[in-house]
Design a protein around this motif. Sequence first.
Motif, PDB file in Angstrom:
ATOM      1  N   GLY A  76       0.819  -1.212   0.000  1.00  0.00           N
ATOM      2  CA  GLY A  76       0.000   0.000   0.000  1.00  0.00           C
ATOM      3  C   GLY A  76       0.848   1.256   0.000  1.00  0.00           C
ATOM      4  O   GLY A  76       0.554   2.217  -0.728  1.00  0.00           O
ATOM      5  N   TYR A  77       1.892   1.257   0.822  1.00  0.00           N
ATOM      6  CA  TYR A  77       2.788   2.419   0.864  1.00  0.00           C
ATOM      7  C   TYR A  77       3.476   2.616  -0.480  1.00  0.00           C
ATOM      8  O   TYR A  77       3.543   3.739  -0.998  1.00  0.00           O
ATOM      9  N   LEU A  78       3.995   1.532  -1.060  1.00  0.00           N
ATOM     10  CA  LEU A  78       4.707   1.646  -2.333  1.00  0.00           C
ATOM     11  C   LEU A  78       3.794   2.175  -3.431  1.00  0.00           C
ATOM     12  O   LEU A  78       4.195   3.020  -4.238  1.00  0.00           O
ATOM     13  N   LYS A  79       2.557   1.708  -3.457  1.00  0.00           N
ATOM     14  CA  LYS A  79       1.609   2.172  -4.474  1.00  0.00           C
ATOM     15  C   LYS A  79       1.306   3.656  -4.297  1.00  0.00           C
ATOM     16  O   LYS A  79       1.306   4.423  -5.269  1.00  0.00           O
ATOM     17  N   ALA A  80       1.060   4.075  -3.050  1.00  0.00           N
ATOM     18  CA  ALA A  80       0.728   5.476  -2.786  1.00  0.00           C
ATOM     19  C   ALA A  80       1.910   6.391  -3.079  1.00  0.00           C
ATOM     20  O   ALA A  80       1.753   7.469  -3.673  1.00  0.00           O
ATOM     21  N   GLU A  81       3.103   5.982  -2.671  1.00  0.00           N
ATOM     22  CA  GLU A  81       4.287   6.817  -2.883  1.00  0.00           C
ATOM     23  C   GLU A  81       4.636   6.898  -4.364  1.00  0.00           C
ATOM     24  O   GLU A  81       5.032   7.954  -4.865  1.00  0.00           O
ATOM     25  N   THR A  82       4.468   5.793  -5.084  1.00  0.00           N
ATOM     26  CA  THR A  82       4.708   5.807  -6.528  1.00  0.00           C
ATOM     27  C   THR A  82       3.736   6.758  -7.215  1.00  0.00           C
ATOM     28  O   THR A  82       4.128   7.550  -8.085  1.00  0.00           O
ATOM     29  N   SER A  83       2.475   6.732  -6.820  1.00  0.00           N
ATOM     30  CA  SER A  83       1.472   7.635  -7.400  1.00  0.00           C
ATOM     31  C   SER A  83       1.810   9.093  -7.107  1.00  0.00           C
ATOM     32  O   SER A  83       1.651   9.967  -7.969  1.00  0.00           O
ATOM     33  N   ARG A  84       2.286   9.354  -5.897  1.00  0.00           N
ATOM     34  CA  ARG A  84       2.649  10.728  -5.526  1.00  0.00           C
ATOM     35  C   ARG A  84       3.806  11.239  -6.378  1.00  0.00           C
ATOM     36  O   ARG A  84       3.803  12.384  -6.843  1.00  0.00           O
ATOM     37  N   GLN A  85       4.789  10.391  -6.607  1.00  0.00           N
ATOM     38  CA  GLN A  85       5.939  10.809  -7.407  1.00  0.00           C
ATOM     39  C   GLN A  85       5.578  10.931  -8.886  1.00  0.00           C
ATOM     40  O   GLN A  85       6.108  11.789  -9.592  1.00  0.00           O
ATOM     41  N   LEU A  86       4.670  10.091  -9.362  1.00  0.00           N
ATOM     42  CA  LEU A  86       4.202  10.219 -10.748  1.00  0.00           C
ATOM     43  C   LEU A  86       3.480  11.547 -10.958  1.00  0.00           C
ATOM     44  O   LEU A  86       3.596  12.169 -12.024  1.00  0.00           O
ATOM     45  N   ALA A  87       2.746  11.997  -9.941  1.00  0.00           N
ATOM     46  CA  ALA A  87       2.060  13.286 -10.037  1.00  0.00           C
ATOM     47  C   ALA A  87       3.068  14.429 -10.137  1.00  0.00           C
ATOM     48  O   ALA A  87       2.869  15.389 -10.897  1.00  0.00           O
ATOM     49  N   GLU A  88       4.164  14.339  -9.394  1.00  0.00           N
ATOM     50  CA  GLU A  88       5.196  15.374  -9.472  1.00  0.00           C
ATOM     51  C   GLU A  88       5.903  15.332 -10.823  1.00  0.00           C
ATOM     52  O   GLU A  88       6.239  16.378 -11.400  1.00  0.00           O
ATOM     53  N   ILE A  89       6.128  14.138 -11.352  1.00  0.00           N
ATOM     54  CA  ILE A  89       6.716  14.013 -12.685  1.00  0.00           C
ATOM     55  C   ILE A  89       5.810  14.672 -13.725  1.00  0.00           C
ATOM     56  O   ILE A  89       6.274  15.394 -14.613  1.00  0.00           O
ATOM     57  N   GLU A  90       4.515  14.446 -13.610  1.00  0.00           N
ATOM     58  CA  GLU A  90       3.563  15.047 -14.542  1.00  0.00           C
ATOM     59  C   GLU A  90       3.603  16.571 -14.451  1.00  0.00           C
ATOM     60  O   GLU A  90       3.560  17.274 -15.470  1.00  0.00           O
ATOM     61  N   ARG A  91       3.689  17.093 -13.227  1.00  0.00           N
ATOM     62  CA  ARG A  91       3.771  18.548 -13.046  1.00  0.00           C
ATOM     63  C   ARG A  91       5.008  19.103 -13.737  1.00  0.00           C
ATOM     64  O   ARG A  91       4.942  20.103 -14.461  1.00  0.00           O
ATOM     65  N   ARG A  92       6.138  18.438 -13.528  1.00  0.00           N
ATOM     66  CA  ARG A  92       7.384  18.918 -14.130  1.00  0.00           C
ATOM     67  C   ARG A  92       7.369  18.751 -15.646  1.00  0.00           C
ATOM     68  O   ARG A  92       7.908  19.586 -16.372  1.00  0.00           O
ATOM     69  N   ARG A  93       6.759  17.678 -16.122  1.00  0.00           N
ATOM     70  CA  ARG A  93       6.686  17.476 -17.569  1.00  0.00           C
ATOM     71  C   ARG A  93       5.942  18.635 -18.227  1.00  0.00           C
ATOM     72  O   ARG A  93       6.372  19.177 -19.244  1.00  0.00           O
ATOM     73  N   ARG A  94       4.801  18.998 -17.649  1.00  0.00           N
ATOM     74  CA  ARG A  94       4.024  20.112 -18.210  1.00  0.00           C
ATOM     75  C   ARG A  94       4.808  21.416 -18.139  1.00  0.00           C
ATOM     76  O   ARG A  94       4.780  22.227 -19.068  1.00  0.00           O
ATOM     77  N   LEU A  95       5.513  21.620 -17.044  1.00  0.00           N
ATOM     78  CA  LEU A  95       6.249  22.864 -16.849  1.00  0.00           C
ATOM     79  C   LEU A  95       7.473  22.953 -17.755  1.00  0.00           C
ATOM     80  O   LEU A  95       7.714  23.976 -18.399  1.00  0.00           O
ATOM     81  N   TYR A  96       8.250  21.885 -17.819  1.00  0.00           N
ATOM     82  CA  TYR A  96       9.517  21.923 -18.546  1.00  0.00           C
ATOM     83  C   TYR A  96       9.338  21.770 -20.056  1.00  0.00           C
ATOM     84  O   TYR A  96      10.066  22.369 -20.837  1.00  0.00           O
TER      85      TYR A  96
END
Length: 201
Positions: A76-96
């Motif tokens: 459960g932790y790994l799934k939640a943390e992976t999702s959180r980091q994917l959201a940050e990657i998406e934010r940076r992808r849009r920005l960069y």
Amino acid sequence: MKFKNDNPVVLALPRGGVPVAFEVAQALNAPLDVVLVRKIGAPGHQELGLGAVVDGPKPQVVMNDEIVRAIEPGAGYLKAETSRQLAEIERRRRLYRDSEPPVDIAGRTVIVIDDGIATGGTMRAVLKALSRAGARRLVLAVPVAPTETLVSLKAEADDIICLMTPESFFAVGMHYRDFNQISDREVVELLRRAKGNGGRA
């Protein structure tokens, strides 16, 4: 100049790797892009990497199985943390990148650059992901890293270039006169300048 005739692609780990990679890309007249990666930290100890998420058409999760077995964070932790980091990657992808696609690395020499490496966990994940994505040759280039970390990464890269391998390492920032954090705005500006300077695609 080494690699200049290989039609290389220069990929930076943001944010700190971008200013270093910008200079290399300019010298090689090569396209500059970012490889978006986020560490999956251990519960209560985010600096301890359980693995990393690397962006791509199909984002790749590369885990350090030995550390995961030792920490036992739970699915459960790994799934939640992976999702959180994917959201940050998406934010940076849009920005960069805005709507720009990433540089195609298939069959290319790829020079992967950061401002330094400590344990190498995140960089190992990046190199594995780029290899799976079809890079023909992987070159790891950093200003500073401990010798033992570089040795541990030899199996993942075809070439390793490092300017300094101090015996007393402690942290990357200790080996810079100015290690102020790079902002998202600075990353975007350097990527814009690199594109405007016309590195070969």
